[in-house]
Design a protein around this motif. Structure first.
Motif: not given
Length: 347
Positions: A16-18, A29-36
């Motif tokens: 899980v990524v929290v 957005e930059r953080s979330v995009a890097s996770v996906f």
């Protein structure tokens, strides 16, 4: 008819990524995009809204329409409480964290998962290195963990007390077993909660492993918690917690306050007051109170020499009674920044 044995394909562990979110629409957005964009995808992605303003919260809905993450809303309680809430709402075996203004490199999860030892039932966490960047993501240092600490993995509690640990949650993967065993992050802290967590995991008997690769970009800007009063207050809370956790042991010749905590924290408590005096900062009284309480703890220790106590008394007196002009004059006189020169003047 010959029987062809079937080989089982190992199932990758669940991760899980929290991501704690607090008024971070400019970066999330930059953080979330890097996770996906990971080469090994996460099993769950949870963004915890820690009481953001309504317009900031609305940015998460727009982003969730493009990326399939879960939003968890809670009252504001700080980054530690947001991380705890995200972990509690998840089921994965392993936990990765990401701050809203940082971002993963594309193989972050894959590198950390492949670094999990197959034969270590007491594993607490695996950690790697980070690149340091400015708020725009421009790289300043390519491998900052090795710049700050030389010994990996962590094996000595006294070294972990004497120096900042520099295990960053955004570059680590933590076992749920270890996280639950220590009760997660201590929510009284809004700064130093990372050191506190990994120190407690270590003390609980869990192991750790280091991977000499950069997996995350850590972006530092003036809006980061490192630059506000919350960090200053949290530093002192952490100092006092450590004082309580590690009393002197004369029979073992162990004096944690004198040998570890004073060298690590004392200069900060002095510097905060001196800088506040120089700038006529409105928080000067609070910082002076912190310094006075720190000094009282030092004065009460029989292990600290009278010479060190005398120098501390002189520092406290000057910090509390000197006008800004005098502090600035000391810096000009010695041609050194005021903070460093005053420390040297007082020995």
């Amino acid at each position: 008819m010959s029987h062809i044995p079937q080989t089982s394909v190992p199932v990758p562990p669940t991760v899980v990524v929290v991501i704690p979110f607090y008024n971070g629409a400019a970066f999330i957005e930059r953080s979330v995009a890097s996770v996906f964009a990971q080469s090994m995808p996460a099993s769950e992605v949870i963004v915890v809204n820690d009481g953001s303003r309504p317009e900031e919260r609305a940015s998460l809905d727009a982003l969730a329409a493009r990326f399939p993450f879960r939003i968890l809303d809670k009252e504001n309680g700080g980054q530690g409480s947001a991380r705890n809430a995200g972990v509690a709402a998840s089921t994965a075996e392993y936990i990765c964290f990401l701050d809203q203004d940082d971002f993963y490199l594309s193989n972050h999860i894959e590198i950390l998962v492949k670094g999990i030892p197959a034969d270590d039932p007491r594993l607490g966490f695996v950690y790697a290195d980070l690149a340091e960047a400015d708020g725009e993501g421009n790289i300043i240092r390519a491998a900052m963990v090795k710049d700050h600490t030389l010994h990996h993995p962590k094996t000595n509690i006294f070294e972990m007390l004497r120096h900042d640990i520099f295990v960053l949650p955004s570059a680590a993967i933590v076992t749920r077993k270890a996280f639950d065993a220590v009760g997660g992050f201590d929510t009284q802290f809004m700064g130093f909660e990372d050191d506190d967590l990994f120190l407690r995991i270590f003390r609980k008997g869990f192991t750790n492993h280091f991977i000499d690769k950069v997996v995350t970009v850590w972006c530092i800007h003036t809006g980061s918690t490192s630059f506000d009063m919350r960090m200053i207050r949290s530093r002192f809370k952490y100092f006092k917690k450590l004082v309580g956790m590690f009393p002197d042991e004369p029979k073992r010749n162990r004096y944690v306050l004198r040998d570890c905590l004073m060298p690590r924290f004392g200069r900060f408590f002095m510097d905060h007051v001196i800088e506040a005096v120089k700038a006529n900062d409105p928080n000067r009284a609070e910082m002076s109170a912190v310094l006075a309480e720190y000094a009282a703890i030092v004065y009460a220790s029989p292990a600290v020499s009278g010479r060190k106590k005398l120098k501390l008394r002189a520092t406290v007196f000057m910090a509390e009674h000197s006008p800004p002009g005098l502090i600035r004059a000391i810096g000009k006189l010695t041609r050194l920044p005021g903070v460093r020169s005053l420390r040297r003047l007082l020995g």
